[in-house]
Design an enzyme around this catalytic site. Structure first.
Site, PDB file in Angstrom:
ATOM      1  CG  ASP A 183     -10.139 -10.719  93.925  1.00 14.31           C
ATOM      2  OD1 ASP A 183      -9.408  -9.768  94.208  1.00 14.31           O
ATOM      3  OD2 ASP A 183     -10.708 -10.871  92.819  1.00 14.31           O
TER       4      ASP A 183
ATOM      5  CG  HIS B 104      -8.217  -9.772  90.617  1.00 15.95           C
ATOM      6  ND1 HIS B 104      -9.397  -9.148  90.892  1.00 15.95           N
ATOM      7  CD2 HIS B 104      -7.619  -9.035  89.650  1.00 15.95           C
ATOM      8  CE1 HIS B 104      -9.519  -8.073  90.113  1.00 15.95           C
ATOM      9  NE2 HIS B 104      -8.458  -7.990  89.346  1.00 15.95           N
TER      10      HIS B 104
END
Ligand code: XUL
Ligand code: CO
Length: 436
Positions: free
Chosen positions: A103, A100
Site C-alpha cells: 500500500d 500493507h
C-alpha cells in the site's frame, strides 16, 4: 501543501453539536472506567482503503476523486500520499495507522527493487511519525494481490512462491520494527483452497505453520517484541480460508505450538461471514487469552460479502466494547478502521465523515458498555443464572473431583433435577435498550 485546508483538526464538541466534522462522543481525554478514551480505543486508520481505495468494483472502475494522487506507480506519487495520509491522521486525532507493504510503496520489477522502494517510503513514514507523534499499530505484507500468489503464499504448491513470501515478510518485519509497529498481522489472503481435488490440505497447513515459526524466529533475531496477530476470515478470496474463525485459528495455533507468540485480530465483517457475531468472536478470543486487536467495520445485513463499511450502529459498538472491557481492554491492539467509503461517496471529505462517525460510534459504545457494567445488572443476572454451580458440589465438579458414578449417586438420591429458571432474553434485550 495541505490537501484539506478547509478542515481543521476534528475536536470534541459534545452531544449537542450539530457540526458534522466534530466529535459528539469521542473526547480523547475523557475518562471512562478511570482510563482515557484515547487509551481505550487506540484508533487507527488503514492505509489500504483510505489512501489506496478507488471505489472500483467488478462492474466498473474507481470513482474516488483524490487530487493528490496521479494514479501512477511512481515513488513521487507514493511520497505525496504519505504527506496526505499524515494530514488525515492528525486532523482526525487518530493516534495510529496500519499498512500493507504494497500500500505504502510501489512493487518493483524484482524483490530487490521492491525492498528498495519500501525502504525509501519507510524513511518518509518515519519522518512523518516523528513529526506528528502518530504511531504504527501494525504492519503486514500483501501476499495476495500479485498474480504469483494465485495458489496462496505460505500455502502455495509452488516452493518458490513460499520463498518469495518469506523474503517479503522478513523485510516487512524489519520495516515494522524500524517504525516502532506494536503488532505484526497475518491475514491469510489466499491461504485456503477453492477445490479439494487439487489440494493437499495437510501439507498446506504444515507449511503455513512452518512459515509462522520462521517469522517467530526472525522476530526474536531482530528483537521485534510485538505480538503476531492472525486475522480470521472464513471465505473470500478463497472458498475456504484456513484461518476461518477464532476457534479454527486457536486450534491451529495449539496444534502447531504457536500459541504463545500469537493473538488474534478480530474483524466484524469476517465474524459475520463466518456465521458469528462480532461479540461471539471477541468473547471467544478473550476467554482464550488471545484478544489482540480489532478491525472495526460492518457488513450489510442484505449482502453476503465483505463490504467493509464504517461502523455506525450503537448496538454493534456497545457489544464490541462490552466484550473488550470484559477481557481487560486492547493492550498492544487498537480499534483499526478496516473500512472503506462507498463507491458513491467519492469526494475526499467523505473520508473524514466516515472516520468521525466510526470513532464517535465506538466512543458512544464505550460509554454505554461502561454504564451497563457500572450498574452491574447484566453481570448479576449471568452470575445468578449459574448460581447452582457456586455450591460445594458445583465447585467439586469444576475442580474435577466428581465422576459419572458420583453424580449418578447424587441424582439417584435426589430423584429429579431442580427446576430451571427462565433465560429472560426479552427482559435482557429491553434492559440493554434502557442504556441506549
Ligand atoms: C481482508 C482484510 C485485510 C487485512 C489485512 O478482508 O481484512 O485487509 O485486514 O491484510
Ligand atoms: Co482486516
Amino acid at each position: 501543501m495541505a490537501q484539506f485546508p478547509e478542515i481543521t483538526r476534528i475536536e470534541y464538541e459534545g452531544p449537542k453539536s450539530k457540526n458534522p466534522l466534530a466529535f459528539r462522543w469521542y473526547n480523547p481525554d475523557g475518562l471512562v472506567e478511570g482510563k482515557s478514551m484515547k487509551d481505550h480505543m487506540r484508533f487507527s486508520v488503514v492505509y489500504w482503503h483510505t489512501m489506496r481505495g478507488t471505489g472500483g468494483d467488478p462492474f466498473g472502475p474507481g470513482t474516488a476523486v483524490r487530487p493528490w494522487d496521479d494514479g501512477s506507480n511512481s515513488l513521487d506519487n507514493a511520497l505525496r500520499r504519505v504527506e496526505v495520509a499524515f494530514e488525515i491522521f492528525t486532523k482526525l486525532q487518530a493516534p495510529f495507522y496500519a499498512f500493507h507493504d504494497r500500500d505504502v510503496a510501489p512493487e518493483g520489477n524484482s524483490l530487490a527493487e521492491s525492498h528498495k522502494n519500501f525502504d525509501r517510503i519507510a524513511k518518509s513514514l518515519k519522518e512523518h511519525q516523528d513529526a506528528t507523534g502518530v504511531k504504527l499499530l501494525w504492519g503486514t505484507a500483501n501476499l495476495f494481490s500479485n498474480p504469483r500468489f494465485m495458489h496462496g503464499a505460505a500455502t502455495s504448491c509452488n516452493l518458490d512462491v513460499f520463498a518469495y513470501a518469506a523474503g517479503q515478510v522478513k523485510k516487512c518485519l524489519e520495516v515494522t520494527k524500524m517504525l516502532g509497529g506494536e503488532n505484526y498481522v497475518f491475514w491469510g489472503g489466499r491461504e485456503g483452497y477453492q477445490n479439494l481435488y487439487n489440494t493437499d490440505m495437510k501439507r498446506e497447513l504444515d507449511h503455513l505453520a512452518r512459515f509462522f515459526h520462521m517469522a517467530v524466529d526472525y522476530a526474536k533475531q531482530i528483537n521485534f517484541s510485538g505480538p503476531f496477530l492472525i486475522e480470521p476470515k472464513p471465505k473470500e478470496p478463497t472458498k475456504h480460508q484456513y484461518d476461518s474463525d477464532a476457534a479454527a485459528c486457536l486450534n491451529f495455533l495449539r496444534a502447531y505450538d504457536l500459541k504463545e507468540h500469537f493473538k488474534l485480530n478480530i474483524e466484524t465483517n469476517h465474524a459475520t461471514l463466518a456465521g458469528h457475531t462480532m461479540m461471539h468472536e471477541l468473547d471467544y478470543a478473550g476467554h482464550q487469552g488471545v484478544l489482540g486487536s480489532i478491525d472495526a467495520n460492518t457488513g450489510d445485513l442484505l449482502l453476503g460479502w465483505d463490504t467493509d463499511q464504517f461502523p455506525t450502529d450503537y448496538y454493534l459498538t456497545t457489544q464490541c466494547m462490552l466484550a473488550i472491557l470484559k477481557h481487560g481492554g486492547l493492550t498492544t491492539g487498537g480499534v483499526n478502521f478496516d473500512a472503506k467509503v462507498r463507491r458513491e461517496s467519492f469526494e475526499p471529505v467523505d473520508l473524514f465523515h466516515a472516520h468521525v462517525g466510526g470513532m464517535d460510534a465506538f466512543a458512544r459504545g464505550l460509554k454505554i458498555a461502561a454504564a451497563i457494567r457500572a450498574d452491574g445488572v447484566l453481570d448479576q443476572f449471568v452470575k445468578e443464572r449459574y448460581g447452582s454451580w457456586d455450591t460445594d458440589l458445583g465447585r467439586r465438579v469444576e475442580a474435577g473431583q466428581e465422576s459419572l458414578a458420583s453424580l449418578e449417586k447424587y441424582m439417584l438420591d435426589k430423584g429429579e433435577a431442580a427446576p430451571n429458571a427462565s433465560g429472560r432474553q426479552e427482559y435482557l434485550e429491553n434492559l440493554i435498550n434502557q442504556y441506549l
